[in-house]
Design a protein around this motif. Structure first.
Motif, PDB file in Angstrom:
ATOM      1  N   ILE A  74       0.852  -1.184   0.000  1.00 48.16           N
ATOM      2  CA  ILE A  74       0.000   0.000   0.000  1.00 48.16           C
ATOM      3  C   ILE A  74       0.892   1.239   0.000  1.00 48.16           C
ATOM      4  CG2 ILE A  74      -1.805   1.259   1.224  1.00 48.16           C
ATOM      5  CD1 ILE A  74      -2.650  -1.450   0.055  1.00 48.16           C
ATOM      6  N   THR A  75       0.803   2.053  -1.026  1.00 49.55           N
ATOM      7  CA  THR A  75       1.677   3.224  -1.184  1.00 49.55           C
ATOM      8  C   THR A  75       0.906   4.526  -1.277  1.00 49.55           C
ATOM      9  OG1 THR A  75       1.716   2.914  -3.584  1.00 49.55           O
ATOM     10  CG2 THR A  75       3.465   1.851  -2.312  1.00 49.55           C
ATOM     11  N   ALA A  76      -0.413   4.481  -1.169  1.00 49.63           N
ATOM     12  CA  ALA A  76      -1.198   5.709  -1.288  1.00 49.63           C
ATOM     13  C   ALA A  76      -2.467   5.586  -0.451  1.00 49.63           C
ATOM     14  CB  ALA A  76      -1.550   5.981  -2.750  1.00 49.63           C
ATOM     15  N   MET A  77      -2.940   6.731   0.017  1.00 49.47           N
ATOM     16  CA  MET A  77      -4.143   6.786   0.840  1.00 49.47           C
ATOM     17  C   MET A  77      -5.242   7.564   0.119  1.00 49.47           C
ATOM     18  SD  MET A  77      -3.382   5.256   3.682  1.00 49.47           S
ATOM     19  CE  MET A  77      -2.337   4.189   2.726  1.00 49.47           C
ATOM     20  N   PRO A  78      -6.492   7.078   0.147  1.00 49.43           N
ATOM     21  CA  PRO A  78      -6.873   5.727   0.583  1.00 49.43           C
ATOM     22  C   PRO A  78      -6.673   4.719  -0.542  1.00 49.43           C
ATOM     23  CG  PRO A  78      -8.833   6.905  -0.091  1.00 49.43           C
ATOM     24  CD  PRO A  78      -7.686   7.887  -0.245  1.00 49.43           C
ATOM     25  N   THR A  79      -6.562   3.460  -0.173  1.00 55.74           N
ATOM     26  CA  THR A  79      -6.563   2.358  -1.130  1.00 55.74           C
ATOM     27  C   THR A  79      -7.609   1.347  -0.689  1.00 55.74           C
ATOM     28  OG1 THR A  79      -4.241   2.582  -1.787  1.00 55.74           O
ATOM     29  CG2 THR A  79      -5.247   0.434  -2.085  1.00 55.74           C
ATOM     30  N   PHE A  80      -8.446   0.931  -1.621  1.00 54.18           N
ATOM     31  CA  PHE A  80      -9.461  -0.082  -1.339  1.00 54.18           C
ATOM     32  C   PHE A  80      -9.091  -1.360  -2.087  1.00 54.18           C
ATOM     33  CE2 PHE A  80     -11.452   4.062  -1.012  1.00 54.18           C
ATOM     34  CZ  PHE A  80     -12.092   3.984   0.218  1.00 54.18           C
ATOM     35  N   MET A  81      -9.117  -2.473  -1.374  1.00 53.23           N
ATOM     36  CA  MET A  81      -8.825  -3.763  -1.980  1.00 53.23           C
ATOM     37  C   MET A  81     -10.020  -4.686  -1.794  1.00 53.23           C
ATOM     38  SD  MET A  81      -4.843  -4.457  -0.911  1.00 53.23           S
ATOM     39  CE  MET A  81      -4.822  -6.013  -1.828  1.00 53.23           C
ATOM     40  N   ILE A  82     -10.316  -5.462  -2.834  1.00 59.92           N
ATOM     41  CA  ILE A  82     -11.401  -6.432  -2.776  1.00 59.92           C
ATOM     42  C   ILE A  82     -10.806  -7.830  -2.943  1.00 59.92           C
ATOM     43  CG2 ILE A  82     -13.526  -7.243  -3.871  1.00 59.92           C
ATOM     44  CD1 ILE A  82     -14.037  -4.360  -4.738  1.00 59.92           C
ATOM     45  N   LYS A  90      -9.351  -6.886  -7.024  1.00 59.19           N
ATOM     46  CA  LYS A  90      -9.446  -5.509  -7.498  1.00 59.19           C
ATOM     47  C   LYS A  90      -8.816  -4.572  -6.483  1.00 59.19           C
ATOM     48  CE  LYS A  90     -12.658  -2.314  -9.758  1.00 59.19           C
ATOM     49  NZ  LYS A  90     -11.971  -2.446 -11.053  1.00 59.19           N
ATOM     50  N   ARG A  91      -8.215  -3.500  -7.000  1.00 63.70           N
ATOM     51  CA  ARG A  91      -7.597  -2.473  -6.154  1.00 63.70           C
ATOM     52  C   ARG A  91      -7.994  -1.103  -6.705  1.00 63.70           C
ATOM     53  NH1 ARG A  91      -1.778  -2.382  -3.452  1.00 63.70           N
ATOM     54  NH2 ARG A  91      -2.197  -4.619  -3.497  1.00 63.70           N
ATOM     55  N   ILE A  92      -8.498  -0.250  -5.825  1.00 65.81           N
ATOM     56  CA  ILE A  92      -8.911   1.108  -6.193  1.00 65.81           C
ATOM     57  C   ILE A  92      -8.085   2.093  -5.385  1.00 65.81           C
ATOM     58  CG2 ILE A  92     -10.813   2.763  -6.283  1.00 65.81           C
ATOM     59  CD1 ILE A  92     -12.709   0.323  -6.344  1.00 65.81           C
ATOM     60  N   ARG A  93      -7.290   2.889  -6.072  1.00 67.47           N
ATOM     61  CA  ARG A  93      -6.449   3.885  -5.404  1.00 67.47           C
ATOM     62  C   ARG A  93      -7.134   5.242  -5.475  1.00 67.47           C
ATOM     63  NH1 ARG A  93      -2.034   5.254  -7.489  1.00 67.47           N
ATOM     64  NH2 ARG A  93      -0.544   5.255  -5.751  1.00 67.47           N
ATOM     65  N   GLY A  94      -7.303   5.844  -4.316  1.00 60.35           N
ATOM     66  CA  GLY A  94      -7.880   7.172  -4.284  1.00 60.35           C
ATOM     67  C   GLY A  94      -9.330   7.191  -3.862  1.00 60.35           C
ATOM     68  N   ALA A  95      -9.818   8.385  -3.513  1.00 57.41           N
ATOM     69  CA  ALA A  95     -11.195   8.575  -3.061  1.00 57.41           C
ATOM     70  C   ALA A  95     -12.118   8.719  -4.267  1.00 57.41           C
ATOM     71  CB  ALA A  95     -11.280   9.800  -2.151  1.00 57.41           C
ATOM     72  N   ASP A  96     -12.466   7.591  -4.857  1.00 60.28           N
ATOM     73  CA  ASP A  96     -13.312   7.558  -6.053  1.00 60.28           C
ATOM     74  C   ASP A  96     -14.622   6.855  -5.700  1.00 60.28           C
ATOM     75  OD1 ASP A  96     -14.517   7.218  -8.515  1.00 60.28           O
ATOM     76  OD2 ASP A  96     -12.654   6.709  -9.551  1.00 60.28           O
ATOM     77  N   PRO A  97     -15.631   7.597  -5.229  1.00 66.51           N
ATOM     78  CA  PRO A  97     -16.879   6.968  -4.774  1.00 66.51           C
ATOM     79  C   PRO A  97     -17.573   6.137  -5.843  1.00 66.51           C
ATOM     80  CG  PRO A  97     -16.765   9.272  -4.084  1.00 66.51           C
ATOM     81  CD  PRO A  97     -15.645   9.053  -5.058  1.00 66.51           C
ATOM     82  N   LYS A  98     -17.583   6.625  -7.092  1.00 65.51           N
ATOM     83  CA  LYS A  98     -18.272   5.899  -8.159  1.00 65.51           C
ATOM     84  C   LYS A  98     -17.619   4.549  -8.424  1.00 65.51           C
ATOM     85  CE  LYS A  98     -20.154   9.945 -10.587  1.00 65.51           C
ATOM     86  NZ  LYS A  98     -20.195  10.679 -11.882  1.00 65.51           N
ATOM     87  N   ALA A  99     -16.296   4.535  -8.503  1.00 68.48           N
ATOM     88  CA  ALA A  99     -15.587   3.278  -8.759  1.00 68.48           C
ATOM     89  C   ALA A  99     -15.780   2.298  -7.614  1.00 68.48           C
ATOM     90  CB  ALA A  99     -14.102   3.553  -8.986  1.00 68.48           C
ATOM     91  N   LEU A 100     -15.710   2.803  -6.390  1.00 73.13           N
ATOM     92  CA  LEU A 100     -15.886   1.946  -5.221  1.00 73.13           C
ATOM     93  C   LEU A 100     -17.295   1.378  -5.182  1.00 73.13           C
ATOM     94  CD1 LEU A 100     -14.779   0.844  -2.544  1.00 73.13           C
ATOM     95  CD2 LEU A 100     -15.567   2.952  -1.445  1.00 73.13           C
TER      96      LEU A 100
END
Length: 336
Positions: A74-82, A90-100
């Motif tokens: 994990i190198t960036a905040m926030p990071t979401f992992m599924i 799946k990995r989502i880097r950043g505060a992206d509500p639509k993608a999450l």
């Protein structure tokens, strides 16, 4: 009331991954503005979609759980992992509500379909939803950690160069041979030995692993039943010698002089009739803190001249990964 699980240790996270079909992880930090901005969206998804044993939402404070953050790079905040069946999908880097929102709701829909069908992967062929295929069920409390393989460092000996690329056996897709045909586009998604039945596989890892078992899939062609063509049909691996923590591949002569960490014979009854997959149990105590694995296929089962491997899955636990570097805040500034 929030159903989100706050992870308190690496062991705690491992237990959650083993106890829930789908796990969503929010890697955050208290000092991260974008983390705070997207937190209400994450909590709403957790409240709506959490289902015991099926979908679990977790939060991981990277300052308090540095080992977990390092393990998953994990190198960036926030990071979401599924995770599905303990494996990252799946990995989502950043505060992206639509993608999450889209990613999580898609998984929830897939989980609902699996429940309607009575579940997948409890026996025989595992789930192929989300692009991940398992030939046999993953043992309880352990995960598929094949994504820890360093594919750039792979080195195989006696590989038939006209067959599939060596990296293909670590793919998470369902082997094309299970459909009774070759791979799409004519590209073969398996490997075979070349001049004889022996194969030498050098498999380095991106992290130190604890290996519990190997799942090896081999689907020999059955297009002809003529006895005189049996010797042209590739065989399944039979005898394996495994070597750990080698810095490079072993030569065939060298392997005969080096004591194996474990020698295994795969019996005909070990192969799953539906998926062509054998579960190779390891002496777990001998496969701790493994940085590389050499698999020596000594011989095959049958009278053929070559051996064939369609897939290899590694089952166990991931350990310490390479240094994760400086963390950064990302999210609000990502807009176009």
């Amino acid at each position: 009331m929030s159903q989100t699980v706050l992870i308190t240790s690496p062991t705690h996270f491992t237990q959650v991954l083993a106890s829930s079909r789908i796990v969503v992880a929010d890697f955050y930090a208290d000092w991260c503005g974008p983390c705070k901005a997207i937190a209400p969206v994450y909590e709403q998804l957790s409240s709506q979609l959490s289902r015991p044993g099926t979908i679990t939402f977790t939060k991981i404070n990277t300052d308090n759980q540095k080992d977990i953050a390092q393990t998953y790079n994990i190198t960036a905040m926030p990071t979401f992992m599924i995770f599905k069946a303990g494996r990252e999908t799946k990995r989502i880097r950043g505060a992206d509500p639509k993608a999450l929102d889209a990613a999580v709701k898609q998984l929830a829909q897939e989980a609902g379909k699996a429940d309607e069908d009575g579940g997948a992967g409890s026996a025989g062929e595992g789930s192929s939803s989300g692009g991940m295929w398992m030939g046999v069920a993953t043992p309880r409390n352990y995960s598929d950690i094949t994504d820890s393989v360093d594919k750039l460092g792979l080195d195989f000996l006696n590989l038939d160069g006209e067959k599939g690329d060596k990296r293909t056996i670590f793919e998470s897709s369902r082997p094309s041979a299970l459909a009774g045909k070759g791979a799409a586009g004519g590209k073969e998604d398996w490997i075979e030995s070349d001049t004889d039945e022996q194969l030498m596989l050098y498999i380095p890892f991106q992290a130190s692993l604890k290996l519990h078992s190997l799942h090896i899939t081999s689907i020999p062609s059955n297009s002809s039943a003529d006895d005189d063509e049996d010797d042209e049909t590739p065989m399944r691996p039979k005898t394996l010698k495994l070597y750990t923590n080698r810095s490079h591949i072993l030569g065939f002569d060298e392997a005969d002089d080096v004591p194996a960490t474990q020698e295994i014979e795969i019996k005909p009854t070990d192969w799953d009739a539906k998926t062509g997959t054998a579960k190779v149990e390891l002496r777990f105590v001998k496969f701790q803190n493994i940085s590389s694995l050499v698999v020596f296929v000594v011989d095959g089962e049958g009278v053929g001249e070559k051996t064939r491997i369609d897939r290899v899955r590694l089952i166990g636990e991931t350990g310490e990964k390479r240094a994760m570097g400086k963390l950064e805040k990302i999210g609000d500034e990502q807009g176009e």
